[in-house]
Design an enzyme around this catalytic site. Structure first.
Site, short mmCIF file in Angstrom:
data_model
loop_
_atom_site.label_atom_id
_atom_site.label_comp_id
_atom_site.label_asym_id
_atom_site.label_seq_id
_atom_site.Cartn_x
_atom_site.Cartn_y
_atom_site.Cartn_z
N GLU A 13 100.87 45.98 16.62
CA GLU A 13 100.43 46.80 15.50
C GLU A 13 101.38 47.95 15.20
O GLU A 13 101.65 48.26 14.04
CB GLU A 13 99.02 47.34 15.76
CG GLU A 13 97.90 46.35 15.51
CD GLU A 13 97.76 45.32 16.62
OE1 GLU A 13 97.01 44.35 16.45
OE2 GLU A 13 98.41 45.49 17.67
N HIS B 163 85.60 46.16 19.87
CA HIS B 163 85.68 45.56 18.54
C HIS B 163 84.63 46.13 17.60
O HIS B 163 84.38 45.58 16.53
CB HIS B 163 85.49 44.04 18.63
CG HIS B 163 86.60 43.32 19.31
ND1 HIS B 163 86.83 43.43 20.67
CD2 HIS B 163 87.56 42.48 18.84
CE1 HIS B 163 87.87 42.69 21.00
NE2 HIS B 163 88.32 42.10 19.91
#
Length: 324
Positions: A60, A129
């Site tokens: 990322e 998450h």
């Protein structure tokens, strides 16, 4: 008008803007041949090729930095986070580069960058998450932050974000992708700095955003049976906050409840409360009620997970308590 899913509305917005402007491109993990985790980019690689719909490594910080560099050269990247929680790995790039470069370069560089993807508490996705990053990014100067809640505003906001010359984070809720609603067949755009009045009322102002909009609507339907009519405001813009729309409503109701999925400490509600108390305290007939998620990592256990976030019954009880 066509009735489409929220993920299709986002896909239409991306497709239309890529077709109109060759400088628009998408990058992220599995956005190409796989079509994205929630199929927002499905089949776009067939139409635009593997360079404009670019599959990246699981890195990322690297591909966020690449996107910012591309924006500095005049391209208009759309970064999809497979899960917005993962973008914490790119926090340095988003804060120190995306948010600041236009200012620190004296205006020599624009950063027309969109960062979008799924977030929020899903169904047993586990703590890592289930992050709600709006509070993390809210304090960063130079960013615009919006949260979609319907297929209609999802498409209009994404199209506006792609054409904006500043970095925009678009938060999508993982449980809203299969929400279906009417979307105009004609081209349209929504402002990135305005709230939406979802329903009019005189008894109490309820401010919310993202998935909680639908919990609030469910609560309002229950309250109407008791002849209680709240005014509901969907923030949509989390940075900047459209405080004037909230204030206009408060001039009628003089009571405020804020409903969010964000954590209670340092969340969006905390910022709204601070602004109202600083500048509009005299409009309040009662203390502001803040309904937020518990300040704990989201449990994997389904029943415990439900207990950490606000439900419609809690909203109904809070309204009745405030009015009593």
């Amino acid at each position: 008008m066509s009735k489409i899913f929220l993920f299709d509305a986002l896909r239409e917005a991306t497709d239309e803007e890529m077709d109109r402007d060759s400088s628009v491109f998408v990058l992220g993990e599995d956005v190409g041949h796989y079509g994205g985790s929630y199929k927002v980019t499905k089949d776009l690689h067939i139409k635009y090729g593997d360079i404009r719909v670019l599959d990246t490594p699981i890195a990322e910080n690297s591909f966020m930095g690449m996107a910012i560099g591309a924006a500095m050269t005049g391209l208009r990247p759309i970064v999809e986070g497979m899960n917005m929680s993962f973008l914490l790995l790119a926090f340095n790039q988003i804060s120190n580069n995306a948010g600041m470069l236009r200012y620190t370069s004296g205006g020599n560089f624009k950063i027309p960058l969109v960062i979008r993807g799924p977030g929020g508490v899903g169904r047993q996705l586990g703590a890592e998450h289930s992050q709600r990053l709006e509070a993390y990014f809210q304090a960063i100067p130079g960013l615009k932050i919006v949260a979609c809640s319907t297929p209609y505003n999802a498409k209009g906001l994404l199209k506006s974000a792609i054409r904006d010359d500043n970095p925009v984070i678009l938060f999508e809720h993982v449980l809203l992708y299969n929400l279906k609603d009417d979307v105009p067949d004609t081209d349209y755009f929504l402002p990135l700095n305005k709230a939406e009045i979802v329903s009019n009322g005189d008894d109490v102002t309820i401010v919310t955003y993202s998935r909680m909009r639908h919990h609030v609507i469910e609560a309002v339907n229950l309250l109407s049976k008791d002849n209680i009519y709240p005014e509901v405001i969907d923030l949509i813009s989390l940075k900047p906050i459209d405080i004037q729309t909230i204030v206009s409503s408060l001039r009628k109701t003089n009571k405020l409840i804020i409903v969010e999925e964000c954590m209670k400490t340092g969340g969006i509600a905390a910022e709204i409360i601070a602004q109202i108390n600083d500048d509009y305290f005299d409009l309040l007939d009662a203390p502001i009620i803040r309904l937020s998620s518990q300040d704990i990592p989201t449990p994997y256990n389904g029943n415990l997970e439900k207990a950490t976030i606000i439900n419609p019954e809690q909203i109904v009880d809070s309204v009745k308590r405030l009015l009593s």
